[in-house]
Design a protein around this motif. Structure first.
Motif, short mmCIF file in Angstrom:
data_model
loop_
_atom_site.label_atom_id
_atom_site.label_comp_id
_atom_site.label_asym_id
_atom_site.label_seq_id
_atom_site.Cartn_x
_atom_site.Cartn_y
_atom_site.Cartn_z
N ASN A 11 33.03 37.83 43.41
CA ASN A 11 33.79 38.81 42.99
C ASN A 11 35.25 38.41 43.65
O ASN A 11 35.48 38.80 44.77
N GLY A 13 38.62 39.20 45.32
CA GLY A 13 39.28 40.29 45.41
C GLY A 13 40.71 40.29 46.14
O GLY A 13 41.30 41.31 46.49
N LYS A 30 46.88 44.01 41.78
CA LYS A 30 45.80 43.44 42.44
C LYS A 30 44.97 43.00 41.33
O LYS A 30 44.53 44.05 40.17
N GLU A 32 41.41 42.28 39.08
CA GLU A 32 40.39 42.68 39.49
C GLU A 32 39.19 42.11 38.32
O GLU A 32 38.15 42.29 38.30
N SER A 39 35.65 42.58 35.24
CA SER A 39 36.37 43.70 35.49
C SER A 39 36.08 44.29 36.96
O SER A 39 35.04 43.99 37.45
N ILE A 40 36.83 45.56 37.33
CA ILE A 40 36.50 46.28 38.50
C ILE A 40 35.41 46.92 38.40
O ILE A 40 34.78 47.23 39.33
N LYS A 43 32.05 46.45 40.86
CA LYS A 43 31.97 46.92 42.29
C LYS A 43 31.15 48.37 42.08
O LYS A 43 30.19 48.44 42.72
N HIS A 155 34.94 51.48 46.14
CA HIS A 155 36.12 51.25 46.02
C HIS A 155 36.62 51.67 47.54
O HIS A 155 37.70 50.96 48.14
N THR A 159 37.81 47.59 47.46
CA THR A 159 39.11 47.77 46.94
C THR A 159 40.17 48.05 47.93
O THR A 159 41.32 47.53 48.03
N GLU A 162 40.77 45.63 50.86
CA GLU A 162 41.27 44.41 50.50
C GLU A 162 42.87 44.66 50.26
O GLU A 162 43.72 43.72 50.47
N THR A 182 37.80 54.49 41.17
CA THR A 182 38.64 53.74 41.76
C THR A 182 39.81 54.48 42.55
O THR A 182 40.17 54.21 43.73
N ILE A 289 46.82 48.55 40.53
CA ILE A 289 45.46 47.86 40.25
C ILE A 289 45.38 47.43 38.90
O ILE A 289 45.44 48.46 38.10
#
Length: 341
Positions: A11, A13, A30, A32, A39-40, A43, A155, A159, A162, A182, A289
């Motif tokens: 992934n 990031g 950002k 993702e 996709s995000i 996570k 997250h 996330t 990061e 998120t 994001i």
């Protein structure tokens, strides 16, 4: 280059896009969408599945079931295929066709509900179907992204750190709101950080996540037809609601510069641009994001007939969405070939 044996082990990031040349403000996006689930949601899916494995609720003969408008369903499909679980995704008629086909290609079953709930959305209908399944057979394991702490914890652990690692002088963070996983993971992390960061939640007009009347929403990803159980507004400094027409215009504006993103990203970038313009915040460092990329939206957000039927023919008649004109030859020739007389 990493070598992996499971798809969820990869992934990316650390990729950010500088949007200043497009939106006129110091806004970093950002990205993702660079993993095998696209996709995000990878996570949260990974965190929730591993937690269920640790506490013993997920067994070899279990059938994973989840309500999803698309991206979490794809992430769980991928993880289930990798780990040998069966997975049933309960979605609705707004789910992109490409997303549904992708889940089925990964071996999952997809059930599509078509009846609206009392708030004019599909979420209540989806949840009712999931509950009936779980009541009928104890092999069904519902991860419940709407109430599962693993959703926001993913997250908080990944996330937000990061972002903080790349932008130690961050001033404002824009986060789209669906389940609020998120949003709450990032907001909790930055509340504990060494300097204040303004948290701006972004929602779709017609969503009731932060209150207000329900309305039509055709673009999946953001927004809820109920208040997200994970949401704690004490961690949120401001909420911006975005009309779907502005979401679409922003998606096309980015695409005209070579960046094809999904509807959720268009919503968040639209809100961020509006907020930064209102603040005249050219000296602030802002991050938004982007939950996914745009390929799964080619038959909706980027499909002319779909747009015109729902929003009218004038939707894209605004600055920044024009397509460069071709010359009067509709079929460009290969270099070196001459047109016959």
């Amino acid at each position: 280059m990493p070598v992996i044996t499971a798809p969820h082990a990869f992934n990316e990031g650390s990729l950010f896009v500088d949007l200043e040349s497009i939106v006129g403000y110091r806004l970093y996006l950002k990205c993702e969408g660079f993993n095998f689930a696209g996709s995000i949601k990878l996570k949260a899916a990974n965190e929730m599945v591993e937690s269920a494995e640790r506490d013993g609720s997920l067994k070899p003969d279990s059938v994973l079931v989840e309500s999803s408008s698309g991206n979490l369903g794809v992430a769980l499909s991928m993880i289930a295929a990798s780990k040998g679980y069966r997975f049933l995704c309960v979605t609705d008629s707004r789910c992109n066709l490409s997303t549904k086909l992708l889940m089925e290609a990964l071996g999952s079953h997809v059930h599509v509900v078509t009846d609206l709930d009392e708030n004019g959305g599909f979420l209540g209908t989806r949840l009712e179907y999931v509950r009936s399944l779980c009541a009928s057979d104890d092999r069904y394991v519902w991860l419940s992204q709407y109430t599962n702490a693993g959703n926001w914890r993913a997250h908080y652990r990944t996330t937000a750190p990061e972002i903080a690692g790349h932008f130690p002088a961050l001033d404002v963070l824009f986060v789209g709101t669906g389940t609020a996983g998120t949003l709450m993971g990032c907001a909790r992390y930055f509340r504990e950080w060494h300097r204040p960061v303004r948290i701006v939640a972004v929602d779709s007009m017609g969503s009731v996540a932060f209150g207000g009347p329900p309305g039509r929403r055709m673009i999946p990803g953001l927004g809820m037809s109920m208040r997200p159980p994970l949401l704690d507004e004490s961690f949120v400094d401001e909420v911006i609601r975005v009309e779907e027409a502005d979401t679409i215009r922003t998606c096309h504006r980015l695409a005209r510069r070579g960046f094809l993103f999904g509807g959720s990203t268009g919503t968040v970038v639209s809100a961020a641009t509006e907020w930064l313009a209102r603040q005249d915040a050219r000296e602030l460092t802002a991050v938004a994001i982007a939950p996914d990329l745009g390929e799964r939206y080619l038959d909706t957000v980027y499909q002319t007939n779909w747009l015109q039927d729902l929003y009218g023919e004038q939707l894209l008649d605004s600055a920044g969405t024009e397509t460069p004109a071709w010359d009067d030859d509709p079929a460009p020739r290969a270099p070196g070939r001459r047109r016959r007389p």
